[in-house]
Motif scaffolding. Structure first.
Motif, PDB file in Angstrom:
ATOM      1  N   UNK A  57       0.809  -1.150  -0.101  1.00 44.94           N
ATOM      2  CA  UNK A  57      -0.070  -0.009  -0.079  1.00 44.94           C
ATOM      3  C   UNK A  57       0.868   1.151   0.115  1.00 44.94           C
ATOM      4  N   UNK A  58       2.091   1.266  -0.764  1.00 45.77           N
ATOM      5  CA  UNK A  58       2.957   2.348  -0.867  1.00 45.77           C
ATOM      6  C   UNK A  58       3.500   2.458  -2.066  1.00 45.77           C
ATOM      7  N   UNK A  59       3.706   3.909  -2.571  1.00 42.97           N
ATOM      8  CA  UNK A  59       4.254   4.084  -3.820  1.00 42.97           C
ATOM      9  C   UNK A  59       5.821   3.985  -3.544  1.00 42.97           C
ATOM     10  N   UNK A  60       6.302   3.874  -4.713  1.00 40.24           N
ATOM     11  CA  UNK A  60       7.945   3.772  -4.689  1.00 40.24           C
ATOM     12  C   UNK A  60       8.586   4.779  -5.670  1.00 40.24           C
ATOM     13  N   UNK A  87       8.569   9.684  -4.836  1.00 37.11           N
ATOM     14  CA  UNK A  87       9.483   8.875  -5.413  1.00 37.11           C
ATOM     15  C   UNK A  87      10.736   8.608  -4.704  1.00 37.11           C
ATOM     16  N   UNK A  88      11.261   7.554  -4.628  1.00 36.07           N
ATOM     17  CA  UNK A  88      12.451   7.217  -3.893  1.00 36.07           C
ATOM     18  C   UNK A  88      13.557   8.254  -4.226  1.00 36.07           C
ATOM     19  N   UNK A  89      14.519   8.326  -3.316  1.00 37.93           N
ATOM     20  CA  UNK A  89      15.713   9.401  -3.346  1.00 37.93           C
ATOM     21  C   UNK A  89      16.887   8.696  -2.971  1.00 37.93           C
ATOM     22  N   UNK A 118      10.165  -1.581 -13.805  1.00 37.85           N
ATOM     23  CA  UNK A 118       8.801  -1.927 -13.489  1.00 37.85           C
ATOM     24  C   UNK A 118       8.421  -1.140 -12.220  1.00 37.85           C
ATOM     25  N   UNK A 119       7.234  -0.749 -12.399  1.00 39.48           N
ATOM     26  CA  UNK A 119       6.532   0.036 -11.212  1.00 39.48           C
ATOM     27  C   UNK A 119       5.340  -0.389 -10.798  1.00 39.48           C
ATOM     28  N   UNK A 120       5.653  -1.743 -10.087  1.00 33.49           N
ATOM     29  CA  UNK A 120       4.235  -2.343  -9.686  1.00 33.49           C
ATOM     30  C   UNK A 120       3.538  -1.780  -8.120  1.00 33.49           C
ATOM     31  N   UNK A 121       4.311  -0.844  -7.807  1.00 31.63           N
ATOM     32  CA  UNK A 121       3.858  -0.028  -6.505  1.00 31.63           C
ATOM     33  C   UNK A 121       3.085   1.265  -6.612  1.00 31.63           C
ATOM     34  N   UNK A 122       3.003   1.601  -7.888  1.00 28.46           N
ATOM     35  CA  UNK A 122       2.360   2.977  -8.386  1.00 28.46           C
ATOM     36  C   UNK A 122       0.855   2.981  -7.875  1.00 28.46           C
ATOM     37  N   UNK A 123       0.156   1.924  -7.821  1.00 28.46           N
ATOM     38  CA  UNK A 123      -1.420   1.543  -7.623  1.00 28.46           C
ATOM     39  C   UNK A 123      -1.658   1.853  -6.001  1.00 28.46           C
ATOM     40  N   UNK A 124      -0.452   1.299  -5.115  1.00 30.54           N
ATOM     41  CA  UNK A 124      -0.491   1.466  -3.782  1.00 30.54           C
ATOM     42  C   UNK A 124      -1.520   0.533  -3.478  1.00 30.54           C
ATOM     43  N   UNK A 154       0.628  -6.061  -1.966  1.00 31.87           N
ATOM     44  CA  UNK A 154       1.961  -5.969  -1.883  1.00 31.87           C
ATOM     45  C   UNK A 154       2.644  -6.263  -3.339  1.00 31.87           C
ATOM     46  N   UNK A 155       3.435  -5.210  -3.611  1.00 39.33           N
ATOM     47  CA  UNK A 155       4.149  -5.280  -5.122  1.00 39.33           C
ATOM     48  C   UNK A 155       5.559  -4.796  -5.058  1.00 39.33           C
ATOM     49  N   UNK A 156       6.224  -4.644  -6.141  1.00 42.18           N
ATOM     50  CA  UNK A 156       7.444  -4.169  -6.181  1.00 42.18           C
ATOM     51  C   UNK A 156       7.682  -3.108  -7.194  1.00 42.18           C
ATOM     52  N   UNK A 157       8.648  -2.278  -7.084  1.00 46.07           N
ATOM     53  CA  UNK A 157       9.103  -1.408  -8.091  1.00 46.07           C
ATOM     54  C   UNK A 157      10.651  -1.856  -8.155  1.00 46.07           C
TER      55      UNK A 157
END
Length: 207
Positions: free
Chosen positions: A116-119, A131-133, A155-161, A164-167
Motif C-alpha cells: 500500500x505504498x508508492x515507490x 519517488x525514492x531518493x 517496472x513500477x508495480x507499487x504505483x497503484x498502492x 504487496x508489489x514491487x518497483x
C-alpha cells in the motif's frame, strides 16, 4: 615445377574470456590489496561488486518509529550501504576509486518491496512527489528530479498502492563516481497497513 606460393598464417580469432570471478588490481600497486570481482565479458565488459549481505534483502516492515522521507542510514536498524568483493571481503576505498577512474559508466538496480505504498510514480495523485531518493557514492542526490536523472523505472508495480508489489529502479550513468549507491530515502510509509522493504543489487562498472 614452380616454387610453392607463400604460406598463409592462420590467426586464431580472439574470443572473449568466460564470465566468472577474477582477481583485479585497479591501482596497479601492491598485489596484496587486489580483490576478486565478477566479470561479464559478454555484456561489453563489466566488473561487478556486491552489497553486504545485510543490504541484499531488507525485510518488509512498517518502520513505525521512523520519519517518512528520511535517509535509511538514520533509521535505528539502518546504516549506509557498504560493498564487498565476491569473497565477502570489504573493499578498499583507494581500489574502488581507481576502478571508477578506469570505467566509462556504471549501473545498479534497486528493488522496493511495498505494501500500500508508492515507490516511484503515485498513480492516483499523478505525481512523482513520493519517488525514492538515493544518495550516490559522491554524496549527490539522485531521484526523479530532472529529465537528465540517471534513475529510471524498469517496472513500477507499487504505483497503484494496492496490496504487496514491487518497483524495480535502475541507475545507469556515464559518471561512475555516482555509484555504488550509498543510501535511500523512502517517502510513502507511516500510514495504517503501509510497509516497505528492499533489495540492493550489485553495481557493475563498464570499460
Amino acid at each position: 615445377a614452380g616454387s610453392p606460393g607463400p604460406q598463409r598464417r592462420h590467426r586464431t580469432p580472439w574470443t572473449p574470456r568466460a564470465a566468472g570471478e577474477y582477481w583485479i588490481d585497479p591501482n596497479q600497486g601492491c598485489s596484496r590489496d587486489a580483490f576478486k570481482v565478477f566479470c561479464n565479458f559478454t555484456a561489453g565488459g563489466e566488473t561487478c561488486l556486491f552489497p553486504e549481505k545485510r543490504f541484499e534483502s531488507v525485510r518488509l516492515a512498517a518502520w513505525s518509529k521512523e520519519k517518512p522521507g528520511s535517509w535509511y542510514s538514520t533509521f535505528k536498524r539502518g546504516k549506509k550501504f557498504s560493498y564487498v568483493d565476491v569473497e565477502g571481503s570489504p573493499l578498499r576505498v583507494t581500489q574502488l576509486t581507481f576502478l571508477r577512474l578506469l570505467s566509462a559508466g556504471a549501473h545498479q538496480n534497486f528493488t522496493l518491496t511495498c505494501q500500500h505504498a508508492a515507490g516511484w510514480y503515485h498513480a492516483s495523485a499523478d505525481s512523482y512527489a513520493w519517488a525514492l531518493r538515493f544518495r550516490g557514492a559522491n554524496d549527490q542526490e539522485l531521484g526523479h528530479n530532472s529529465t537528465t536523472s540517471p534513475v529510471h523505472a524498469l517496472y513500477d508495480g507499487c504505483q497503484l498502492r494496492q496490496g504487496q508489489a514491487r518497483t524495480v529502479l535502475e541507475v545507469r550513468t556515464f559518471r561512475p563516481e555516482q555509484l555504488p549507491l550509498a543510501d535511500v530515502a523512502v517517502a510513502d510509509f507511516g500510514e495504517a497497513n503501509q510497509k516497505f522493504g528492499f533489495e540492493l543489487g550489485p553495481v557493475c562498472f563498464t570499460g
